[in-house]
Structure formats: structure tokens, C-alpha cells
Scaffold this active site. Structure first.
Site, PDB file in Angstrom:
ATOM      1  N   ASP A  20      45.158 -34.678  15.376  1.00 52.56           N
ATOM      2  CA  ASP A  20      45.460 -36.087  15.626  1.00 52.56           C
ATOM      3  C   ASP A  20      44.134 -36.739  16.086  1.00 52.56           C
ATOM      4  O   ASP A  20      43.173 -36.029  16.422  1.00 52.56           O
ATOM      5  CB  ASP A  20      46.515 -36.154  16.746  1.00 52.56           C
ATOM      6  CG  ASP A  20      46.667 -37.538  17.313  1.00 52.56           C
ATOM      7  OD1 ASP A  20      46.815 -38.487  16.528  1.00 52.56           O
ATOM      8  OD2 ASP A  20      46.600 -37.686  18.553  1.00 52.56           O
ATOM      9  N   ASP A  22      43.676 -40.452  17.984  1.00 49.79           N
ATOM     10  CA  ASP A  22      43.686 -41.204  19.250  1.00 49.79           C
ATOM     11  C   ASP A  22      44.362 -40.392  20.343  1.00 49.79           C
ATOM     12  O   ASP A  22      45.509 -39.970  20.206  1.00 49.79           O
ATOM     13  CB  ASP A  22      44.401 -42.538  19.054  1.00 49.79           C
ATOM     14  CG  ASP A  22      43.635 -43.429  18.104  1.00 49.79           C
ATOM     15  OD1 ASP A  22      42.459 -43.695  18.390  1.00 49.79           O
ATOM     16  OD2 ASP A  22      44.191 -43.831  17.065  1.00 49.79           O
TER      17      ASP A  22
HETATM   18  C1  XBP Z   1      47.730 -43.621  17.809  1.00 45.84           C
HETATM   19  C2  XBP Z   1      48.294 -44.902  17.471  1.00 45.84           C
HETATM   20  C3  XBP Z   1      47.489 -45.870  16.731  1.00 45.84           C
HETATM   21  C4  XBP Z   1      46.499 -46.717  17.511  1.00 45.84           C
HETATM   22  C5  XBP Z   1      46.288 -48.004  16.792  1.00 45.84           C
HETATM   23  O1  XBP Z   1      47.614 -42.862  16.653  1.00 45.84           O
HETATM   24  O2  XBP Z   1      49.456 -45.119  17.716  1.00 45.84           O
HETATM   25  O3  XBP Z   1      48.440 -46.736  16.219  1.00 45.84           O
HETATM   26  O4  XBP Z   1      47.000 -47.008  18.789  1.00 45.84           O
HETATM   27  O5  XBP Z   1      45.745 -47.849  15.546  1.00 45.84           O
HETATM   28  P1  XBP Z   1      47.305 -41.278  16.648  1.00 45.84           P
HETATM   29  P2  XBP Z   1      45.925 -48.982  14.411  1.00 45.84           P
HETATM   30  O6  XBP Z   1      47.440 -40.747  18.030  1.00 45.84           O
HETATM   31  O7  XBP Z   1      48.320 -40.711  15.682  1.00 45.84           O
HETATM   32  O8  XBP Z   1      45.920 -41.140  16.106  1.00 45.84           O
HETATM   33  O9  XBP Z   1      45.909 -50.315  15.086  1.00 45.84           O
HETATM   34  O10 XBP Z   1      44.763 -48.789  13.478  1.00 45.84           O
HETATM   35  O11 XBP Z   1      47.251 -48.733  13.728  1.00 45.84           O
HETATM   36 MG    MG Z   2      47.524 -39.410  19.554  1.00 45.35          MG
END
Ligand code: XBP
Ligand code: MG
Length: 270
Positions: A20, A22
Site C-alpha cells: 500500500d 499512503d
Molecule cells: C489512501 C487514500 C487515498 C488518499 C488520497 O490510499 O485513501 O485516497 O488519501 O488520494 P492508500 P487521492 O492507503 O490505499 O494508498 O486523493 O489521490 O485519491
Molecule cells: Mg494506506
């Protein structure tokens, strides 16, 4: 008798790691994504402001566009007409993405402990790497380049991101998409996540998952995770064990993953 081909991987061998982005590779939500959303709202003349606790609550909705639309429909003081809602969401999100990309350049965003070490070790030992995230593909590329160097996107054989699947996490679709492109079964891979939504997605695709929560996800339910740790650890900074399997040397390295693979692969469906 069947001839054994030397290069054929032995059954049960660990072959790929799926990350993953973020919260897992880097702690980007509070000080980068959240800030970018708020600046986009301000530039659009809206008085919306997502403070740290509000954003923590809204993070339960995966995906930036989905998060804006959810807020707009359920919490915003000024609500545009139904016809305008999706268009406004698209405009705000496009601006938020531009701001996010600039912020990644300007701010010194670092990878979480152990991430770069494990990625480099995995590459050296021939493990394949992939990404499964809900965030926008351009965000992933910029983050990888800013933290690991300009060729870092090539480290990852598959980058599954954003709208490439219809249903975002907690649906398992993005992990299934990545496994499909890797042409691997879940039993040959480990996934790395930071949130309950992400864990539902990865385990929903049959993947054993190591969870490293952030301050936003620390109190979530990680039942079903193979191991829950404060971070992946470094030789000089061992990770804190929270639940599940405990790494022998206080960090996640390829030797530890191979050992867990040997112990668990037989119990998993192919
Ligand atoms: C985390 C999220 C993302 C970001 C925002 O994703 O929920 O939506 O907060 O990104 P992960 P966008 O942990 O799966 O990487 O605004 O580009 O959608
Ligand atoms: Mg995440």
C-alpha cells in the site's frame, strides 16, 4: 519421471511483496493529502476545512474523490445542486492533486522506518515488487521519485492505483488486479498495509498481511493480520510488536519473510 527444471520456483516459495502507499510507504495523510485538500477548498472559495480529527474520520472513505463527495453530501454547510456535485468533486480533486504533487516536491517527505531497506533487500534477493493503492497514479510516481530516486517506479513491476478498479479498498479489487497482473497466487506474496480498510482489501484477496499502523489508524481493528508492528524496523531501531507474529530480530527483512513463508504457505489455498 517429470524432469525438474532448475529455474522453476519450488512450490510455496515467496515471490512478491505488494505495498500500500499512503500510511504504509510514507505517512502522507495528515501533512500532505489533508493540507492539499484544504488548499484546494480555499482556492475554490469554499469555507470547508478538514482539521486533523475530521480528516481522521473521513479517511474511512477511501479515495480522494469519494471522500470529497461523501463530505459534500453528508457534512458540508454549503451543498451544491445534485447536478453540480460530481463536477465540483472532479474539479476540487484535480486541483488537490496538483497541490499534492507540488507539496511532495517542497516538503521533505520520508519513507517510514524499514521501508527503503526492505525494498532494496527484496530487489537484491530477486523478489518482485508491486503497489496496490487507492491514491492517484501520479501521486504514487511523485512520491517514489522524491523518496527513492528517479528510476524508483521501475522497481515495481505492477503499480495498481486509483480508478483502475471500480471498487476501492476495502474491496479486494485492487489486490486482485495486482495479483492478476503479476500472475501469482496470493500464497506466493505478502501484502503491507497501514489501515483496517487496507487489511480488509488485502485479506479479501487472500493475502497474508503485515500491518504498520499510523497515528490515524492505531486504534483500528487488525484482526486477520499476520503481524501488526509499529513499523518495519531498522537494525538500529527495532520495531514494536503489537499483535500476531513477532519478527525474530525486531524487524522485517527478507530472511524473516522467507521463514514466515515456509511456516505458513502450506496452510494457504493455492
Ligand atoms: C489512501 C487514500 C487515498 C488518499 C488520497 O490510499 O485513501 O485516497 O488519501 O488520494 P492508500 P487521492 O492507503 O490505499 O494508498 O486523493 O489521490 O485519491
Ligand atoms: Mg494506506
Amino acid at each position: 519421471m517429470k524432469e525438474v527444471i532448475a529455474s522453476e520456483p519450488a512450490s510455496g516459495l515467496l515471490q512478491a511483496l505488494i505495498f500500500d502507499v499512503d500510511g504504509t510507504l510514507a505517512d502522507t495523510e495528515r501533512d500532505v493529502h489533508r493540507v492539499a485538500f484544504n488548499r484546494a477548498f480555499r482556492r475554490a472559495g469554499l469555507d470547508w476545512y478538514w482539521d486533523v480529527p475530521t480528516y481522521g474520520r473521513l479517511l474511512k472513505v477511501a479515495g480522494g474523490k469519494e471522500r470529497i463527495l461523501h463530505y459534500l453530501r453528508t457534512e458540508a454547510a454549503e451543498v451544491p445542486s445534485i447536478n453540480r456535485q460530481e463536477e465540483l468533486t472532479r474539479e476540487l480533486h484535480a486541483e488537490k492533486t496538483r497541490i499534492y504533487l507540488a507539496l511532495i516536491e517542497q516538503r521533505e517527505v520520508s519513507l517510514r522506518p524499514g521501508v527503503e531497506r526492505l525494498l532494496r533487500e527484496a530487489r537484491q534477493s530477486g523478489l518482485r515488487l508491486a503497489i496496490a493503492t487507492t491514491t492517484t497514479p501520479a501521486n504514487v510516481r511523485r512520491l517514489l521519485e522524491a523518496t527513492l530516486g528517479t528510476d524508483a517506479c521501475r522497481w515495481f513491476e505492477v503499480i495498481g492505483a486509483g480508478d483502475v478498479v471500480a471498487n476501492k479498498k476495502p474491496a479486494p479489487d485492487i489486490y486482485k488486479y495486482v495479483l492478476d497482473r503479476l500472475r501469482l497466487s496470493a500464497a506466493a506474496c505478502f501484502a503491507f498495509e497501514d489501515s483496517a480498510n487496507g487489511l480488509k482489501a488485502s485479506t479479501g484477496a487472500g493475502l497474508r498481511t503485515i500491518v504498520t499502523p499510523t497515528v490515524y489508524t492505531a486504534t483500528e481493528d487488525f484482526t486477520g493480520a499476520l503481524s501488526v508492528l509499529s513499523d518495519l524496523g531498522e537494525p538500529c531501531w527495532t520495531s514494536r510488536h503489537i499483535a500476531g507474529l513477532r519478527p525474530e530480530r525486531g524487524l522485517i527483512d527478507t530472511a524473516q519473510l522467507d521463514a514466515w513463508q515456509a511456516r505458513h504457505s502450506e496452510a494457504l489455498p493455492a
